[in-house]
Design a protein around this motif. Structure first.
Motif, PDB file in Angstrom:
ATOM      1  N   LEU A 468      71.705  43.770  34.868  1.00 49.59           N
ATOM      2  CA  LEU A 468      72.229  42.442  35.227  1.00 49.59           C
ATOM      3  C   LEU A 468      72.860  42.398  36.621  1.00 49.59           C
ATOM      4  N   HIS A 469      72.554  43.403  37.418  1.00 51.20           N
ATOM      5  CA  HIS A 469      73.250  43.474  38.711  1.00 51.20           C
ATOM      6  C   HIS A 469      73.016  42.272  39.613  1.00 51.20           C
ATOM      7  N   ASP A 470      71.880  41.632  39.452  1.00 48.32           N
ATOM      8  CA  ASP A 470      71.591  40.478  40.317  1.00 48.32           C
ATOM      9  C   ASP A 470      71.983  39.164  39.665  1.00 48.32           C
ATOM     10  N   PHE A 471      72.613  39.250  38.544  1.00 45.43           N
ATOM     11  CA  PHE A 471      72.832  38.026  37.766  1.00 45.43           C
ATOM     12  C   PHE A 471      73.453  36.900  38.594  1.00 45.43           C
ATOM     13  N   GLY A 472      74.505  37.248  39.340  1.00 50.58           N
ATOM     14  CA  GLY A 472      75.233  36.187  40.064  1.00 50.58           C
ATOM     15  C   GLY A 472      74.767  35.977  41.490  1.00 50.58           C
ATOM     16  N   ALA A 473      73.624  36.580  41.841  1.00 49.17           N
ATOM     17  CA  ALA A 473      73.219  36.578  43.262  1.00 49.17           C
ATOM     18  C   ALA A 473      72.998  35.176  43.827  1.00 49.17           C
ATOM     19  N   GLU A 474      72.576  34.273  42.974  1.00 50.64           N
ATOM     20  CA  GLU A 474      72.304  32.911  43.463  1.00 50.64           C
ATOM     21  C   GLU A 474      73.586  32.204  43.906  1.00 50.64           C
ATOM     22  N   ASN A 475      74.662  32.595  43.332  1.00 49.75           N
ATOM     23  CA  ASN A 475      75.955  31.995  43.696  1.00 49.75           C
ATOM     24  C   ASN A 475      76.536  32.768  44.876  1.00 49.75           C
ATOM     25  N   LYS A 476      76.755  32.054  45.970  1.00 54.96           N
ATOM     26  CA  LYS A 476      77.201  32.734  47.192  1.00 54.96           C
ATOM     27  C   LYS A 476      78.694  32.576  47.451  1.00 54.96           C
ATOM     28  N   GLU A 477      79.436  32.131  46.492  1.00 58.68           N
ATOM     29  CA  GLU A 477      80.856  31.878  46.751  1.00 58.68           C
ATOM     30  C   GLU A 477      81.595  33.158  47.127  1.00 58.68           C
ATOM     31  N   SER A 478      82.472  32.998  48.083  1.00 58.56           N
ATOM     32  CA  SER A 478      83.273  34.142  48.529  1.00 58.56           C
ATOM     33  C   SER A 478      84.508  34.253  47.643  1.00 58.56           C
ATOM     34  N   ILE A 479      85.207  35.356  47.783  1.00 56.31           N
ATOM     35  CA  ILE A 479      86.406  35.548  46.966  1.00 56.31           C
ATOM     36  C   ILE A 479      87.475  34.497  47.301  1.00 56.31           C
ATOM     37  N   ALA A 480      87.543  34.093  48.564  1.00 60.33           N
ATOM     38  CA  ALA A 480      88.546  33.074  48.917  1.00 60.33           C
ATOM     39  C   ALA A 480      88.222  31.751  48.222  1.00 60.33           C
ATOM     40  N   GLN A 481      86.972  31.377  48.229  1.00 61.54           N
ATOM     41  CA  GLN A 481      86.582  30.135  47.547  1.00 61.54           C
ATOM     42  C   GLN A 481      86.844  30.227  46.049  1.00 61.54           C
ATOM     43  N   LEU A 482      86.509  31.394  45.497  1.00 66.58           N
ATOM     44  CA  LEU A 482      86.676  31.545  44.047  1.00 66.58           C
ATOM     45  C   LEU A 482      88.151  31.528  43.644  1.00 66.58           C
ATOM     46  N   LEU A 483      88.964  32.186  44.446  1.00 63.82           N
ATOM     47  CA  LEU A 483      90.398  32.229  44.118  1.00 63.82           C
ATOM     48  C   LEU A 483      90.966  30.806  44.157  1.00 63.82           C
ATOM     49  N   TRP A 484      90.578  30.078  45.183  1.00 66.31           N
ATOM     50  CA  TRP A 484      91.021  28.678  45.311  1.00 66.31           C
ATOM     51  C   TRP A 484      90.568  27.865  44.091  1.00 66.31           C
ATOM     52  N   ALA A 485      89.287  28.029  43.753  1.00 64.98           N
ATOM     53  CA  ALA A 485      88.741  27.251  42.636  1.00 64.98           C
ATOM     54  C   ALA A 485      89.369  27.666  41.308  1.00 64.98           C
ATOM     55  N   PHE A 486      89.689  28.940  41.171  1.00 59.51           N
ATOM     56  CA  PHE A 486      90.328  29.423  39.945  1.00 59.51           C
ATOM     57  C   PHE A 486      91.677  28.728  39.745  1.00 59.51           C
ATOM     58  N   PHE A 487      92.487  28.752  40.791  1.00 61.78           N
ATOM     59  CA  PHE A 487      93.811  28.141  40.647  1.00 61.78           C
ATOM     60  C   PHE A 487      93.693  26.620  40.501  1.00 61.78           C
ATOM     61  N   ARG A 488      92.740  26.049  41.210  1.00 62.09           N
ATOM     62  CA  ARG A 488      92.556  24.607  41.078  1.00 62.09           C
ATOM     63  C   ARG A 488      92.179  24.261  39.635  1.00 62.09           C
ATOM     64  N   TYR A 489      91.298  25.055  39.059  1.00 68.46           N
ATOM     65  CA  TYR A 489      90.889  24.793  37.676  1.00 68.46           C
ATOM     66  C   TYR A 489      92.095  24.837  36.739  1.00 68.46           C
ATOM     67  N   TRP A 490      92.882  25.902  36.868  1.00 65.41           N
ATOM     68  CA  TRP A 490      94.005  26.052  35.923  1.00 65.41           C
ATOM     69  C   TRP A 490      95.158  25.110  36.244  1.00 65.41           C
ATOM     70  N   ALA A 491      95.209  24.643  37.478  1.00 65.51           N
ATOM     71  CA  ALA A 491      96.269  23.694  37.821  1.00 65.51           C
ATOM     72  C   ALA A 491      95.897  22.276  37.408  1.00 65.51           C
ATOM     73  N   PHE A 492      94.653  21.881  37.595  1.00 68.43           N
ATOM     74  CA  PHE A 492      94.317  20.462  37.483  1.00 68.43           C
ATOM     75  C   PHE A 492      93.182  20.138  36.529  1.00 68.43           C
ATOM     76  N   HIS A 493      92.313  21.066  36.273  1.00 70.76           N
ATOM     77  CA  HIS A 493      91.112  20.683  35.539  1.00 70.76           C
ATOM     78  C   HIS A 493      91.063  21.173  34.109  1.00 70.76           C
ATOM     79  N   HIS A 494      91.755  22.211  33.800  1.00 70.69           N
ATOM     80  CA  HIS A 494      91.666  22.689  32.424  1.00 70.69           C
ATOM     81  C   HIS A 494      92.327  21.686  31.490  1.00 70.69           C
ATOM     82  N   ASP A 495      91.674  21.440  30.388  1.00 72.25           N
ATOM     83  CA  ASP A 495      92.223  20.508  29.400  1.00 72.25           C
ATOM     84  C   ASP A 495      93.049  21.312  28.392  1.00 72.25           C
TER      85      ASP A 495
END
Ligand code: GTP
Ligand code: MG
Length: 580
Positions: A468-495
């Motif tokens: 499964l090493h290539d599983f996420g290859a299509e997604n090009k998000e960087s760690i900075a984008q992911l970290l931002w999106a992670f906190f955004r999700y838990w701050a504002f989007h998680h129900d």
């Protein structure tokens, strides 16, 4: 408002014959000349929300978050540095330097004002950075700083450490006030602390575009479609409006922070020396154990074996042994005695926890070590996490940074009502399972290649992760984008009200769908994180009505720091100020 209410109550008495017994009413101060504040009508007519009544066995504990022992002591504070002339063009620092950062942590013990959810406990998180000093809070606020550790009695005591503090306050809102609703209500019309800061940022005409009802077209990836969230949550406009509030695009320069975050990640990885010290500790432990139980086998579990271990992690060991008719508690007490005799330090047997353990520290390395008996679920979930970690390196990067952030911000303490490292890792896995395109698969939904039978429960999943090493290859998000999106999700989007995150299914599910026990005893789980194998075990069970506020404030702070701060790699990890 309060003053008016009391004046009204007292009037009949003042007009009656007892009036002479009362001190003459003090003249009221002249009304302020400032224009009256407009108060929304519902605030005038709504009856006060009831204060939760505490049962006799309930106990509130005021405990500050503990400073991690590896965190160096702060250097003396330096005066704030004057802004340099060139700073005007830079993105605004977050939080604004002119305001103290407050962590809106909800009701302060003894303040009956929890009904409105207004915080009287100011949490100052002015971390120390040379040349970046946030103003100190006014002295009286210091007394109000409190972490209300809300510990439940007996059932679902949960985490091993929680046995140490075994009784407490039920998080159920006895007055029937929905806690989540309360959180939302307070966050909308009367935004305190953090909310206010976010609004200020919203109002700044900066480069951010509000995307209305559209999801943020994150670079290379994206959030789940909003319909998905909305259909699951069936939420009223409140939730929609919250989502709209943070339909912001990621800042255009977010990738500038990827190298800094990766450097931090590298620095957190345990060194070879650290690993060899860990090995020495396990060897000497094995020697001690074999004296009494020659057939016992040692299994490492937790972060020292699942690849999520940092240089600050403890060592978790599971002893596999026949215990015959003896109870686990008796075995642990015997083990504690042996360890004491073998000169291990701070040895204690914590026998009343959900997972009873013996805890000790190694005088040579200073490492702390937890030993449990025949806890094979932990062995299975350790392997599962390790296998996930091999699929895409962004999982390790994200989880290391989130764990580090949680430790520094004081929200990684289950016995105080915040989340365990294990819970944060599950949150990261689930988050990456939900990215579009996906970064991680759902191993438990695939053809099983691994099975471990634990107390009649089959722990099965696909463990041939080298495929499964290539599983996420299509997604090009960087760690900075992911970290931002992670906190955004838990701050504002998680129900929080309706959803359970499930690594087992690779998605969030509604509590109804899962038939999740939303109430256990008198309790209500405010944040639900399903254990992948012990599916009735909710890692979020420790979160209560105070700590849910703290967690969400911290998620919001983190999201906003990554969005607005000019040096987020530093500001994000500024330690919660333990000294104030
Ligand atoms: P560190 O903070 O780096 O030590 O992370 P860790 O993953 O080792 O966390 P911790 O020492 O708190 O937990 C050890 C292991 O216990 C986890 O990795 C899980 O395998 C297992 N575990 C299972 N259920 C729970 C739970 O409810 N709470 C915690 N803390 N651990 C659990
Ligand atoms: Mg550990």
């Amino acid at each position: 408002m309060d003053g008016d209410a009391h004046a009204g109550e007292g009037k009949p008495l003042a007009d009656g014959f007892l009036r002479f017994l009362l001190p003459a009413p003090k003249p009221r101060p002249a009304a302020p000349s400032a224009p009256a504040r407009l108060v929304p009508p519902h605030r005038l007519i709504a009856p006060p929300l009831p204060t939760p009544r505490l049962r006799p066995e309930e106990r509130l504990l005021i405990v500050p978050p503990t400073r991690p022992d590896w965190l160096p002591l702060p250097s003396p504070r330096s005066p704030p540095s004057a802004p340099s002339p060139g700073t005007a063009a830079k993105p605004r620092p977050f939080p604004p330097r002119s305001e103290p950062w407050t962590r809106d942590a909800g009701r302060f013990v003894g303040n009956g004002n929890c009904a409105t959810g207004r915080s009287s406990a100011a949490f100052l998180a002015n971390g120390r950075r040379t040349g970046f000093q946030r103003p100190k809070a006014a002295a009286p606020q210091k007394e109000k700083k409190a972490w209300v550790a809300v510990e439940k009695k007996d059932e679902d005591a949960g985490d091993k450490v929680r046995a140490v503090v075994s009784e407490g306050y039920s998080s159920r809102d006895e007055g029937g006030v929905d806690v989540e609703e309360q959180l939302e209500l307070e966050s909308e019309p009367e935004r305190g602390g953090h909310r206010r800061l976010l609004d200020r940022e919203d109002n700044v005409k900066n480069s951010l575009a509000m995307a209305g009802n559209q999801e943020c077209p994150d670079k290379g990836g994206g959030e789940r479609p909003s319909e998905h969230l909305m259909s699951q949550s069936n939420q009223a406009p409140r939730f929609q409006s919250r989502m709209r509030r943070w339909q912001v695009e990621c800042r255009h320069d977010i990738d500038n922070f990827t190298p800094g975050l990766l450097a931090l990640y590298e620095s957190l990885k345990p060194s070879e020396e650290h690993k060899s010290k860990q090995k020495q500790l396990v060897d000497s432990l094995a020697k001690s154990v074999s004296k009494e139980w020659p057939n016992a086998q040692l299994h490492l579990y937790g972060s020292c074996a699942n690849s999520f271990g940092t240089s600050h992690s403890d060592v978790d060991v599971c002893l596999e042994m026949e215990i015959g008719t003896a109870s686990t508690a008796e075995v642990l007490l015997t083990l504690a005695e042996i360890l004491r005799n073998d000169n291990f330090e701070n040895v204690e047997a914590i026998t009343s926890a959900r997972v009873p353990i013996a805890r000790m520290s190694d005088p040579g390395s200073g490492f702390s070590c937890d030993i449990c008996i025949n806890n094979f679920f932990a062995v299975a979930n350790t392997k599962l996490l390790k296998d996930y970690a091999q699929i895409d390196q962004r999982l390790l990067q994200l989880a290391f940074l989130v764990k580090h952030w949680a430790k520094l911000r004081g929200v990684n303490e289950t016995y105080r009502g915040t989340l365990s490292s294990y819970a944060y890792v599950l949150m990261c896995i689930n988050f990456l399972q939900l990215r579009e395109p996906k970064i991680l698969p759902c191993l438990q939904a695939m053809e099983p290649t691994y099975t471990l039978n634990v107390d009649g429960t089959k722990c099965t999943y696909f463990d041939e992760v080298h495929q499964l090493h290539d599983f996420g290859a299509e997604n090009k998000e960087s760690i900075a984008q992911l970290l931002w999106a992670f906190f955004r999700y838990w701050a504002f989007h998680h129900d929080y009200r309706n959803d359970v995150i499930s690594v087992r299914l690779g998605k969030t599910i509604s509590k109804q769908e899962k038939n999740w026990t939303t109430r256990i005893g008198n309790d209500r789980h405010l944040m639900c994180i399903e254990d992948p194998f012990e599916t009735g075990h909710d890692l979020g069970r420790v979160v209560d009505r105070q700590t849910i506020r703290i967690l969400r404030e911290e998620f919001k702070r983190a999201a906003a720091v990554l969005q607005y701060d000019d040096d987020p790699c530093v500001t994000l990890f500024e330690p919660y100020d333990y000294e104030l």
